[in-house]
Design a protein around this motif. Sequence first.
Motif, PDB file in Angstrom:
ATOM      1  N   THR A 203      35.096  46.296 102.659  1.00 29.74           N
ATOM      2  CA  THR A 203      35.793  47.586 102.656  1.00 29.74           C
ATOM      3  C   THR A 203      36.494  47.812 101.325  1.00 29.74           C
ATOM      4  O   THR A 203      36.854  46.868 100.614  1.00 29.74           O
ATOM      5  CB  THR A 203      36.849  47.650 103.778  1.00 29.74           C
ATOM      6  OG1 THR A 203      37.784  46.571 103.609  1.00 29.74           O
ATOM      7  CG2 THR A 203      36.192  47.553 105.138  1.00 29.74           C
ATOM      8  N   TYR A 204      36.650  49.092 101.003  1.00 30.64           N
ATOM      9  CA  TYR A 204      37.446  49.502  99.855  1.00 30.64           C
ATOM     10  C   TYR A 204      38.491  50.484 100.373  1.00 30.64           C
ATOM     11  O   TYR A 204      38.145  51.520 100.952  1.00 30.64           O
ATOM     12  CB  TYR A 204      36.576  50.170  98.781  1.00 30.64           C
ATOM     13  CG  TYR A 204      37.383  50.870  97.714  1.00 30.64           C
ATOM     14  CD1 TYR A 204      38.004  50.146  96.701  1.00 30.64           C
ATOM     15  CD2 TYR A 204      37.534  52.255  97.737  1.00 30.64           C
ATOM     16  CE1 TYR A 204      38.759  50.788  95.734  1.00 30.64           C
ATOM     17  CE2 TYR A 204      38.279  52.896  96.767  1.00 30.64           C
ATOM     18  CZ  TYR A 204      38.903  52.161  95.768  1.00 30.64           C
ATOM     19  OH  TYR A 204      39.649  52.790  94.813  1.00 30.64           O
ATOM     20  N   GLU A 205      39.765  50.153 100.197  1.00 28.96           N
ATOM     21  CA  GLU A 205      40.838  50.993 100.691  1.00 28.96           C
ATOM     22  C   GLU A 205      41.456  51.794  99.552  1.00 28.96           C
ATOM     23  O   GLU A 205      41.670  51.276  98.451  1.00 28.96           O
ATOM     24  CB  GLU A 205      41.910  50.129 101.375  1.00 28.96           C
ATOM     25  CG  GLU A 205      41.409  49.397 102.618  1.00 28.96           C
ATOM     26  CD  GLU A 205      42.533  48.701 103.365  1.00 28.96           C
ATOM     27  OE1 GLU A 205      43.710  48.995 103.072  1.00 28.96           O
ATOM     28  OE2 GLU A 205      42.225  47.875 104.241  1.00 28.96           O
ATOM     29  N   LEU A 206      41.747  53.058  99.840  1.00 27.77           N
ATOM     30  CA  LEU A 206      42.371  53.933  98.855  1.00 27.77           C
ATOM     31  C   LEU A 206      43.840  53.545  98.682  1.00 27.77           C
ATOM     32  O   LEU A 206      44.492  53.037  99.605  1.00 27.77           O
ATOM     33  CB  LEU A 206      42.277  55.390  99.302  1.00 27.77           C
ATOM     34  CG  LEU A 206      40.868  55.956  99.510  1.00 27.77           C
ATOM     35  CD1 LEU A 206      40.945  57.389 100.013  1.00 27.77           C
ATOM     36  CD2 LEU A 206      40.066  55.900  98.229  1.00 27.77           C
ATOM     37  N   SER A 207      44.359  53.799  97.491  1.00 30.69           N
ATOM     38  CA  SER A 207      45.777  53.579  97.252  1.00 30.69           C
ATOM     39  C   SER A 207      46.580  54.662  97.985  1.00 30.69           C
ATOM     40  O   SER A 207      46.057  55.736  98.294  1.00 30.69           O
ATOM     41  CB  SER A 207      46.074  53.622  95.749  1.00 30.69           C
ATOM     42  OG  SER A 207      45.819  54.926  95.241  1.00 30.69           O
ATOM     43  N   PRO A 208      47.882  54.400  98.255  1.00 26.32           N
ATOM     44  CA  PRO A 208      48.695  55.376  98.995  1.00 26.32           C
ATOM     45  C   PRO A 208      48.781  56.731  98.306  1.00 26.32           C
ATOM     46  O   PRO A 208      48.924  57.769  98.973  1.00 26.32           O
ATOM     47  CB  PRO A 208      50.068  54.691  99.071  1.00 26.32           C
ATOM     48  CG  PRO A 208      49.766  53.226  98.962  1.00 26.32           C
ATOM     49  CD  PRO A 208      48.603  53.127  98.029  1.00 26.32           C
ATOM     50  N   THR A 209      48.683  56.766  96.978  1.00 26.58           N
ATOM     51  CA  THR A 209      48.800  58.033  96.246  1.00 26.58           C
ATOM     52  C   THR A 209      47.468  58.717  96.016  1.00 26.58           C
ATOM     53  O   THR A 209      47.416  59.819  95.484  1.00 26.58           O
ATOM     54  CB  THR A 209      49.476  57.774  94.890  1.00 26.58           C
ATOM     55  OG1 THR A 209      48.672  56.840  94.135  1.00 26.58           O
ATOM     56  CG2 THR A 209      50.877  57.220  95.068  1.00 26.58           C
ATOM     57  N   GLU A 210      46.399  58.091  96.395  1.00 28.19           N
ATOM     58  CA  GLU A 210      45.069  58.648  96.144  1.00 28.19           C
ATOM     59  C   GLU A 210      44.694  59.625  97.252  1.00 28.19           C
ATOM     60  O   GLU A 210      44.910  59.348  98.429  1.00 28.19           O
ATOM     61  CB  GLU A 210      44.040  57.516  96.072  1.00 28.19           C
ATOM     62  CG  GLU A 210      42.697  57.939  95.526  1.00 28.19           C
ATOM     63  CD  GLU A 210      41.774  56.749  95.309  1.00 28.19           C
ATOM     64  OE1 GLU A 210      40.614  56.982  94.894  1.00 28.19           O
ATOM     65  OE2 GLU A 210      42.206  55.615  95.553  1.00 28.19           O
ATOM     66  N   PRO A 211      44.100  60.799  96.893  1.00 27.63           N
ATOM     67  CA  PRO A 211      43.705  61.782  97.908  1.00 27.63           C
ATOM     68  C   PRO A 211      42.601  61.231  98.807  1.00 27.63           C
ATOM     69  O   PRO A 211      41.937  60.246  98.489  1.00 27.63           O
ATOM     70  CB  PRO A 211      43.196  62.974  97.080  1.00 27.63           C
ATOM     71  CG  PRO A 211      43.716  62.749  95.702  1.00 27.63           C
ATOM     72  CD  PRO A 211      43.840  61.276  95.524  1.00 27.63           C
ATOM     73  N   ASP A 212      42.412  61.909  99.964  1.00 27.63           N
ATOM     74  CA  ASP A 212      41.345  61.507 100.877  1.00 27.63           C
ATOM     75  C   ASP A 212      39.972  61.778 100.257  1.00 27.63           C
ATOM     76  O   ASP A 212      39.802  62.664  99.408  1.00 27.63           O
ATOM     77  CB  ASP A 212      41.469  62.271 102.200  1.00 27.63           C
ATOM     78  CG  ASP A 212      42.693  61.833 102.988  1.00 27.63           C
ATOM     79  OD1 ASP A 212      43.158  60.705 102.763  1.00 27.63           O
ATOM     80  OD2 ASP A 212      43.185  62.637 103.813  1.00 27.63           O
TER      81      ASP A 212
END
Length: 239
Positions: A203-212
């Motif tokens: 899996t690759y998880e987005l950072s909290p500040t990154e848009p969907d």
Amino acid sequence: MNWSKYILLLLPPRLRFIRLHAFLTVLLSLVVSLYDQFRSWQARKKMQLSATPQAIWLPKIVWEEMGAKIGIEYSDGIPDFWVIVYDDNADIPRLRTLIERYKLAGKSYRIKLQDETITQEWIDFVCTSFEYRSFFNAFVCVDSGLINNYIAITAGIVGLRGIMALLTYPAESEINISLTYQYSSGLLNTVNLLVAEQERSSTYELSPTEPDIASIVQAEILYPEGGVDNKYKYIIDIS
């Protein structure tokens, strides 16, 4: 070479819009065409340099150079071998030039069409040797024995804010996947997703500040080279 990805990587992140990417792709279309022509010429020259004077090479050379199918039949006398032409529209003078260029010096040959019949008669007893050989009149496909291992690439899974790669079977070797995805604003981003050896998912998880993520634009296997290893052929399925 993946020109689409190359253009995208050269663009600053804040300029990675689909329209600008498409505009640059059109501008470089002539360069891409020239590059493809060069690679085709390069492949043809490598084939010519790797060819040997053995007659068995001639069908491949003729097919690559002029797109005509021929077969080789060896003889115990003169000529040393026959060139059987299976294409009625073949350019015989050009074919003869290719054979003269690549055949072993001192070897004689004759050219005949597929429907021609050649007969030989002897006026006395002759000694003959029996040797059985098999030849193919065209290129033959061989089953590589590899198993298709599908990689499902999914974004927006419940409980995961990012991207998941799920394999049908555990990976035989480490897999490096280049992913390009798009935000709802139209901006693009590229990341690498690694699947460890003997694992079925990553899996690759987005950072909290990154848009969907709005959609996955492109996915490419960087390693293993060609998307294959000793056991599997890896095939990406974007859903």
